[in-house]
Design a protein around this motif. Structure first.
Motif, short mmCIF file in Angstrom:
data_model
loop_
_atom_site.label_atom_id
_atom_site.label_comp_id
_atom_site.label_asym_id
_atom_site.label_seq_id
_atom_site.Cartn_x
_atom_site.Cartn_y
_atom_site.Cartn_z
N GLY A 135 -4.60 11.85 -8.75
CA GLY A 135 -5.55 12.92 -8.43
C GLY A 135 -5.32 14.13 -9.32
N HIS A 151 -4.79 -0.48 10.55
CA HIS A 151 -3.57 0.03 9.91
C HIS A 151 -3.74 0.05 8.39
CE1 HIS A 151 0.87 -0.26 8.88
NE2 HIS A 151 0.78 0.82 9.59
N TYR A 152 -4.29 -1.04 7.83
CA TYR A 152 -4.51 -1.08 6.37
C TYR A 152 -5.49 0.01 5.95
CZ TYR A 152 -2.48 -5.78 6.73
OH TYR A 152 -1.66 -6.83 7.00
N PHE A 185 -4.34 11.56 -0.40
CA PHE A 185 -3.31 12.12 -1.28
C PHE A 185 -3.88 12.37 -2.68
CE2 PHE A 185 0.48 10.24 1.27
CZ PHE A 185 0.44 11.32 2.13
N ALA A 186 -4.76 11.46 -3.13
CA ALA A 186 -5.39 11.65 -4.45
C ALA A 186 -6.27 12.90 -4.43
CB ALA A 186 -6.20 10.41 -4.81
N ARG A 205 6.33 8.03 8.87
CA ARG A 205 5.87 6.81 9.56
C ARG A 205 5.80 5.64 8.58
NH1 ARG A 205 2.39 6.18 14.70
NH2 ARG A 205 3.40 4.23 14.25
N VAL A 206 5.30 5.95 7.38
CA VAL A 206 5.21 4.89 6.36
C VAL A 206 6.62 4.42 5.98
CG1 VAL A 206 4.55 4.42 3.95
CG2 VAL A 206 2.99 5.65 5.46
N LEU A 239 0.83 -1.21 0.00
CA LEU A 239 0.00 0.00 0.00
C LEU A 239 0.87 1.26 0.00
CD1 LEU A 239 -2.83 -0.96 2.54
CD2 LEU A 239 -3.06 -0.68 0.07
N TYR A 250 -3.88 3.30 5.86
CA TYR A 250 -3.05 3.44 4.66
C TYR A 250 -3.93 3.74 3.43
CZ TYR A 250 1.69 2.04 6.23
OH TYR A 250 2.94 2.00 6.80
N ILE A 251 -5.03 2.99 3.32
CA ILE A 251 -5.93 3.21 2.17
C ILE A 251 -6.50 4.63 2.23
CG2 ILE A 251 -8.14 2.50 1.14
CD1 ILE A 251 -7.33 -0.41 2.04
N ALA A 270 -5.03 7.18 3.53
CA ALA A 270 -3.95 8.10 3.14
C ALA A 270 -3.82 8.16 1.63
CB ALA A 270 -2.64 7.64 3.78
N ILE A 271 -3.96 7.00 0.98
CA ILE A 271 -3.87 6.97 -0.49
C ILE A 271 -4.97 7.84 -1.09
CG2 ILE A 271 -4.20 5.46 -2.51
CD1 ILE A 271 -2.90 3.21 -0.74
N PHE A 326 -5.63 -4.34 15.05
CA PHE A 326 -4.60 -3.35 14.72
C PHE A 326 -4.14 -3.42 13.27
CE2 PHE A 326 -3.82 -3.96 19.39
CZ PHE A 326 -4.31 -2.73 19.77
N TYR A 327 -4.02 -4.64 12.76
CA TYR A 327 -3.59 -4.76 11.35
C TYR A 327 -4.64 -4.18 10.43
CZ TYR A 327 0.52 -7.66 12.29
OH TYR A 327 1.75 -8.11 12.71
N ALA A 337 -0.80 8.00 -5.82
CA ALA A 337 -2.10 8.62 -5.54
C ALA A 337 -2.19 10.11 -5.89
CB ALA A 337 -2.46 8.38 -4.07
N PRO A 338 -1.25 10.96 -5.41
CA PRO A 338 -1.40 12.39 -5.73
C PRO A 338 -1.29 12.67 -7.23
CG PRO A 338 0.65 11.98 -4.53
CD PRO A 338 -0.10 10.71 -4.54
N MET A 358 0.83 4.96 -2.38
CA MET A 358 0.80 6.34 -1.89
C MET A 358 1.59 7.28 -2.78
SD MET A 358 1.00 6.21 2.21
CE MET A 358 0.12 4.89 3.03
#
Lengths: 325, 154
Positions: A302, B54-55, B65-66, B106-107, A291, B58-59, B61-62, B50-51, A298-299, A295
């Motif tokens: 967009g 967490h996923y 960002f888009a 963090r990523v 994943l 992340y999704i 965040a993706i 937690f897993y 993604a931007p 990232m």
């Protein structure tokens, strides 16, 4: 474990940062990884006689790191939150506890038609991509450059998350110690999580971990991971044996070589709380790593969508402005 | 160009939903939902995984960002002709940049071959949480003040 003040908390954090920076310099050539720097250990199960010299050495060398809880424990809310207290059971040696970071597991198996009892030192696997460190919300659990995964007892809140996400459920909790006592002891946190830190402070000084140094049978070997993996397969080839840890959870810095398949060992050992398994383990963080790649895209995706959506409008606006001029 | 260009109504709703999801799954990285019975509510058991959280984080965040990419380019192409950013928008942008920046570190930290110093790891972990808490507080204030991102140019 002593109670910490804010000052010592900061000092420890800074000292830890400095220590990690210096750790690569202090190691002698015999244990210092060239490149990559990660050190791994190989545990040759054939050689272990179960004398527990490693267990005793671990307890002795790490005694100053063991928890000294304040009692009575603060009452915690809600009532489902239970205290974990091993301070009255420090001598327990048949499983992992906050006072036993290494123990000997035994398995009775058949080798060449003969029944034998194998004894196996068990402790943290020190994963190459440790979920305990990746998912710790405070950075209390962290991976060091030399391949050690360590929980900083001065920062850990004892939330048990590292144990929940650990494929082997290694860390163990002791209530009544740590930072949570200075924050909201009734409402957040529940002590500190403890596990093997592979004697990080000895490694910093160029000394091997106590369990390796004190073993009379040379069961364990430490060295750069690539060399340790090669060695594990060389031994496995020699004895017709099996290797565990090269790919488990994406690769660990503790490898085992066994004369019997690990499925067989796993069936034969006593498993449960504080007694880790020997099952095959998929990479816990693999999905997250995939994943992470998305990232980056993604931007851009967009932005491309916006160009597709607004390009005509932008063009007509600029044409209108042009005519206006 | 529509009057309600930035963000377009659908994007705005999507953005708010993602922010909500990110907040929930972000706070879910702390072991609180099980302790405080929230994960016991039917349908919310996943908050204690937690897993999984967490996923989802992340999704989220993706997708976020888009949306950032879409909105920045959309504003530069068309929006800025008629709208300007408000003061509160600049505050939001600063905080979102800080959240996204610490989130990126963090990523990176979670990738197999990247190791940060213990001090930096702790800074990134805690500052990500603090920036998010400030952002939520500030957003709540802006909501009460009814201050949006954009205002019509004079």
């Amino acid at each position: 474990m002593k109670k910490i003040s804010r000052r010592s908390f900061l000092k420890t954090t800074l000292a830890a940062a400095g220590a990690v920076g210096a750790s690569g310099l202090a190691l002698p050539a015999s244990v210092q990884g060239a490149d990559p720097k990660e050190l791994a250990t190989l545990i040759d199960i054939r050689k272990c006689v179960g004398c527990e010299a490693c267990v005793d050495a671990c307890k002795e060398v790490n005694a100053s790191k063991f928890p000294e809880p304040e009692k009575p424990f603060p009452k915690m809310y809600p009532s489902r939150v239970r205290a974990a207290d091993w301070s009255e059971k420090r001598d327990v040696q048949d499983r992992l506890t906050p006072y036993t970071w290494l123990f000997i597991q035994s398995a009775t198996v058949t080798i060449n038609g003969e029944e034998q009892t194998l004894t196996i030192p068990r402790r943290c696997m020190h994963c190459q991509n440790p979920p305990c460190a990746d998912l710790c919300p405070w950075g209390a659990a962290r991976k060091l450059e030399n391949g050690i995964t360590r929980i900083d007892a001065d920062i850990c809140m004892g939330g048990n998350k590292c144990k929940v996400v650990c494929p082997w459920k290694i860390p163990e909790r002791q209530t009544g110690v740590g930072l949570y006592l200075d924050l909201l002891p009734s409402l957040a946190g529940n002590g500190v999580m403890f596990k093997c830190d592979r004697c990080y402070n000895r490694i910093e000084k160029g000394e091997p971990p106590a369990c390796i140094e004190e073993c009379p049978e040379d069961v364990q070997t430490i060295g750069p991971r690539d060399e340790i993996v090669k060695r594990a397969y060389a031994v496995a080839k020699e004895i017709g044996g099996y290797v565990y840890g090269e790919t488990e959870n994406g690769g660990t810095n503790t490898l085992y070589v066994s004369p019997v398949p690990f499925e067989t060992l796993n069936k034969a050992i006593e498993k449960g709380p504080g007694r880790p398994h020997f099952k095959a383990v998929e990479d816990s963080m693999a999905h997250a790593d995939n994943l992470a790649k998305a990232m980056i895209i993604a931007p851009v995706a967009g932005a491309v969508a916006a160009v597709g959506r607004f390009y005509k409008a932008a063009k007509s606006v600029s044409e209108t402005d042009g005519k206006g001029e | 160009m529509q009057e309600d260009f930035f963000p377009e109504r659908l994007i705005k709703r999507f953005y708010l939903f993602i922010l909500f999801l990110m907040s929930i799954t972000g706070f879910g990285q702390m072991p609180i939902f099980k302790r405080y019975y929230i994960a016991d509510i039917p349908g919310l058991a996943w908050l204690a995984n937690f897993y999984f959280t967490h996923y989802v984080h992340y999704i989220g965040a993706i997708l976020l960002f888009a949306i950032f990419g879409y909105c920045i380019v959309g504003y530069l192409l068309v929006g800025r002709q008629r709208f300007r950013l408000t003061g509160s928008a600049y505050i939001r942008i600063v905080l979102l940049t800080a959240i996204a920046g610490t989130g990126i570190f963090r990523v990176l930290k979670n990738l197999p071959d990247i190791v940060f110093s213990p001090g930096f790891t702790m800074f990134v972990d805690i500052s990500h949480l603090i920036f998010m808490m400030i952002f939520l507080l500030v957003t709540a204030v802006f909501l009460v003040m009814k201050t949006g991102w954009l205002t019509l140019r004079q």
